[in-house]
Motif scaffolding. Structure first.
Motif, PDB file in Angstrom:
ATOM      1  N   LEU A 159      10.826   2.625   7.161  1.00  0.00           N
ATOM      2  CA  LEU A 159      10.018   3.324   8.157  1.00  0.00           C
ATOM      3  C   LEU A 159       8.942   2.401   8.738  1.00  0.00           C
ATOM      4  N   SER A 160       8.373   1.538   7.925  1.00  0.00           N
ATOM      5  CA  SER A 160       7.366   0.596   8.423  1.00  0.00           C
ATOM      6  C   SER A 160       7.970  -0.417   9.398  1.00  0.00           C
ATOM      7  N   ASP A 161       9.251  -0.748   9.235  1.00  0.00           N
ATOM      8  CA  ASP A 161       9.902  -1.634  10.207  1.00  0.00           C
ATOM      9  C   ASP A 161       9.907  -1.003  11.598  1.00  0.00           C
ATOM     10  N   VAL A 162      10.181   0.285  11.640  1.00  0.00           N
ATOM     11  CA  VAL A 162      10.236   0.988  12.918  1.00  0.00           C
ATOM     12  C   VAL A 162       8.849   1.058  13.557  1.00  0.00           C
ATOM     13  N   LEU A 163       7.830   1.359  12.776  1.00  0.00           N
ATOM     14  CA  LEU A 163       6.470   1.412  13.311  1.00  0.00           C
ATOM     15  C   LEU A 163       6.051   0.063  13.895  1.00  0.00           C
ATOM     16  N   MET A 215       8.159 -13.422   8.033  1.00  0.00           N
ATOM     17  CA  MET A 215       7.872 -12.498   6.922  1.00  0.00           C
ATOM     18  C   MET A 215       9.064 -12.338   5.983  1.00  0.00           C
ATOM     19  N   GLY A 216      10.280 -12.505   6.473  1.00  0.00           N
ATOM     20  CA  GLY A 216      11.458 -12.548   5.598  1.00  0.00           C
ATOM     21  C   GLY A 216      11.629 -11.338   4.703  1.00  0.00           C
ATOM     22  N   ARG A 217      11.499 -10.148   5.232  1.00  0.00           N
ATOM     23  CA  ARG A 217      11.616  -8.925   4.423  1.00  0.00           C
ATOM     24  C   ARG A 217      13.068  -8.472   4.354  1.00  0.00           C
ATOM     25  N   LEU A 218      13.486  -8.019   3.176  1.00  0.00           N
ATOM     26  CA  LEU A 218      14.836  -7.491   3.000  1.00  0.00           C
ATOM     27  C   LEU A 218      14.884  -6.014   3.379  1.00  0.00           C
ATOM     28  N   GLY A 219      16.076  -5.570   3.803  1.00  0.00           N
ATOM     29  CA  GLY A 219      16.277  -4.184   4.187  1.00  0.00           C
ATOM     30  C   GLY A 219      16.549  -3.284   2.996  1.00  0.00           C
ATOM     31  N   SER A 277       0.837  -1.205   0.000  1.00  0.00           N
ATOM     32  CA  SER A 277       0.000   0.000   0.000  1.00  0.00           C
ATOM     33  C   SER A 277       0.870   1.253   0.000  1.00  0.00           C
ATOM     34  N   TRP A 278       0.236   2.370   0.349  1.00  0.00           N
ATOM     35  CA  TRP A 278       0.927   3.656   0.387  1.00  0.00           C
ATOM     36  C   TRP A 278       2.096   3.644   1.360  1.00  0.00           C
ATOM     37  N   LEU A 279       2.032   2.777   2.401  1.00  0.00           N
ATOM     38  CA  LEU A 279       3.122   2.716   3.377  1.00  0.00           C
ATOM     39  C   LEU A 279       4.413   2.207   2.727  1.00  0.00           C
ATOM     40  N   VAL A 280       4.296   1.274   1.793  1.00  0.00           N
ATOM     41  CA  VAL A 280       5.478   0.781   1.087  1.00  0.00           C
ATOM     42  C   VAL A 280       6.051   1.876   0.190  1.00  0.00           C
ATOM     43  N   ARG A 281       5.193   2.629  -0.460  1.00  0.00           N
ATOM     44  CA  ARG A 281       5.680   3.738  -1.291  1.00  0.00           C
ATOM     45  C   ARG A 281       6.382   4.791  -0.441  1.00  0.00           C
ATOM     46  N   LEU A 282       5.860   5.022   0.787  1.00  0.00           N
ATOM     47  CA  LEU A 282       6.534   5.963   1.690  1.00  0.00           C
ATOM     48  C   LEU A 282       7.902   5.424   2.105  1.00  0.00           C
ATOM     49  N   ASP A 283       7.983   4.150   2.302  1.00  0.00           N
ATOM     50  CA  ASP A 283       9.286   3.546   2.629  1.00  0.00           C
ATOM     51  C   ASP A 283      10.315   3.819   1.531  1.00  0.00           C
ATOM     52  N   TRP A 284       9.931   3.660   0.293  1.00  0.00           N
ATOM     53  CA  TRP A 284      10.860   3.888  -0.811  1.00  0.00           C
ATOM     54  C   TRP A 284      11.208   5.366  -0.951  1.00  0.00           C
ATOM     55  N   GLN A 285      10.273   6.250  -0.703  1.00  0.00           N
ATOM     56  CA  GLN A 285      10.576   7.677  -0.790  1.00  0.00           C
ATOM     57  C   GLN A 285      11.584   8.105   0.270  1.00  0.00           C
ATOM     58  N   VAL A 286      11.421   7.593   1.485  1.00  0.00           N
ATOM     59  CA  VAL A 286      12.382   7.917   2.552  1.00  0.00           C
ATOM     60  C   VAL A 286      13.743   7.322   2.217  1.00  0.00           C
ATOM     61  N   MET A 303       9.023  -8.779   0.621  1.00  0.00           N
ATOM     62  CA  MET A 303       8.611  -9.784   1.599  1.00  0.00           C
ATOM     63  C   MET A 303       8.933 -11.189   1.081  1.00  0.00           C
ATOM     64  N   GLY A 304       9.199 -12.105   2.006  1.00  0.00           N
ATOM     65  CA  GLY A 304       9.439 -13.499   1.675  1.00  0.00           C
ATOM     66  C   GLY A 304      10.701 -13.762   0.900  1.00  0.00           C
ATOM     67  N   LEU A 305      11.718 -12.918   1.073  1.00  0.00           N
ATOM     68  CA  LEU A 305      12.970 -13.082   0.335  1.00  0.00           C
ATOM     69  C   LEU A 305      14.141 -13.484   1.246  1.00  0.00           C
ATOM     70  N   GLY A 306      13.829 -13.929   2.455  1.00  0.00           N
ATOM     71  CA  GLY A 306      14.882 -14.416   3.353  1.00  0.00           C
ATOM     72  C   GLY A 306      15.491 -13.353   4.242  1.00  0.00           C
ATOM     73  N   GLY A 307      14.903 -12.168   4.320  1.00  0.00           N
ATOM     74  CA  GLY A 307      15.435 -11.124   5.198  1.00  0.00           C
ATOM     75  C   GLY A 307      14.964 -11.292   6.636  1.00  0.00           C
ATOM     76  N   ASP A 308      15.464 -10.422   7.506  1.00  0.00           N
ATOM     77  CA  ASP A 308      15.093 -10.508   8.919  1.00  0.00           C
ATOM     78  C   ASP A 308      15.071  -9.118   9.568  1.00  0.00           C
ATOM     79  N   ILE A 309      14.417  -8.152   8.901  1.00  0.00           N
ATOM     80  CA  ILE A 309      14.424  -6.791   9.450  1.00  0.00           C
ATOM     81  C   ILE A 309      13.015  -6.268   9.736  1.00  0.00           C
ATOM     82  N   PHE A 310      11.996  -7.088   9.591  1.00  0.00           N
ATOM     83  CA  PHE A 310      10.619  -6.632   9.780  1.00  0.00           C
ATOM     84  C   PHE A 310       9.953  -7.508  10.838  1.00  0.00           C
ATOM     85  N   PRO A 311       9.704  -6.980  12.041  1.00  0.00           N
ATOM     86  CA  PRO A 311       9.856  -5.604  12.540  1.00  0.00           C
ATOM     87  C   PRO A 311      11.288  -5.289  12.966  1.00  0.00           C
TER      88      PRO A 311
END
Length: 340
Positions: free
Chosen positions: A212-216, A138-142, A59-68, A154-162
């Protein structure tokens, strides 16, 4: 001189407080799961699930993540980069856990209670289980390892969410407010822990290690653990009681005298020689009282050597008597003369 005297007096007061005899508090204010706390827990859980859903559907939260991320705050304000590199340590689990455990350990020793340390252990255990499971699930990459612009990674083997730094800062510093002994101290420590965890979360966004969504989501995860701690209080009380009982048994075992247990000896009947074994022997009665030996009296006077003692000889001759012999000094009868 006056300043030095005032400083000395203040130090004496501080050491006098530290040297007081530790006393167990008569009443420990244990937070309960009140209606207000239940409402906050439910609202925080709803916020947690909303953040996860917003990231899953890109959603818009992911777009905000990329803008930051494209804004690159570490390049916009490079003058604070060195300070924030040290400040982010306040969210690392190892250093913060050691600092808080040292303070709570001293407090446990002073108050003769294990509740502060056990509460910290319970909160860190919940943090590792819940946040660790969410990270791996969730396996999200940073931002530094993102592959597709605009995707949720998401689902790519990461470990940063949350964000583990943010959740750890909320729990570690918030536990001080949770264990505060007065409402005023609880309010001040709550505000201080909120500001510290907020700064740690924004620092990770500044450094580009988290979205930013990781921090929230990290703030929500840490707050859920603090709000759920009253449900763990009965278990903490049982564990504390069991540990104190184990300590008392160990002390009693150490104070017990080290004596060997007496082995019971079975009496064996002895048979005199020459008497058949199947024939019971008749034992003579033994008097219960034995004649006691009289006391030995030592001769008074100084001890003399053997060479200085006067020889004692028996009276008379030591030779055995003989029929043909006569004692000295007596006249012997004349022998008869016989002719031959």
């Amino acid at each position: 001189m006056r300043t030095e005297r005032n400083l000395t007096r203040r130090l004496d007061r501080v050491f006098a407080r530290l040297d007081r005899e530790p006393e167990r508090p008569a009443h420990i204010d244990v937070p309960r799961m009140s209606r207000h706390r239940v409402v906050l827990f439910t609202a925080t859980l709803a916020f947690y699930l909303a953040i996860v859903w917003a990231v899953v559907i890109s959603s818009w939260l992911v777009r905000l993540d990329w803008q930051v991320m494209f804004f690159r705050p570490y390049q916009q304000w490079p003058q604070i980069h060195a300070f924030l590199d040290y400040y982010v340590v306040l969210g690392q689990r190892g250093p913060t856990a050691v600092m808080v455990a040292a303070w709570l350990g001293w407090r446990s020793w002073r108050q003769h209670t294990l509740r502060p340390l056990l509460t910290l252990a319970a909160s860190l255990l919940l943090l590792n289980i819940t946040v660790g499971a969410a990270k791996l699930g969730m396996g999200r990459l940073g931002p530094h390892y993102a592959t597709t612009i605009g995707s949720n990674e998401m689902g790519l083997g990461g470990d940063i969410f949350p964000s583990g730094h943010t959740a750890n800062a909320v729990v570690t510093w918030g536990i001080l407010a949770y264990l505060a002994s007065s409402p005023r101290a609880r309010r001040w420590l709550s505000a201080l822990s909120a500001v510290t965890s907020l700064g740690v979360g924004l620092t990770t966004v500044y450094l580009g290690t988290h979205w930013l969504s990781d921090v929230l989501l990290g703030w929500a995860a840490g707050l859920l653990i603090l709000l759920a701690l009253p449900w763990c209080e009965p278990l903490i009380t049982r564990v504390e009681t069991a540990l104190f009982a184990l300590r008392d048994r160990w002390r009693a075992r150490r104070s017990r005298p080290a004596t060997e247990p007496l082995v019971p000896v079975t009496p064996v009947a002895l048979t005199p020689r020459g008497v058949p074994a199947d024939k019971p022997s008749v034992r003579e009665p033994v008097s219960s009282t034995r004649a006691s030996r009289g006391p030995v009296h030592l001769a008074p006077g100084p001890h003399t050597a053997r060479s200085e003692r006067t020889p004692v000889t028996p009276v008379g001759s030591r030779r055995p008597p003989h029929a043909d012999r006569h004692p000295r000094g007596t006249s012997q009868p004349a022998r008869p003369l016989t002719g031959g």
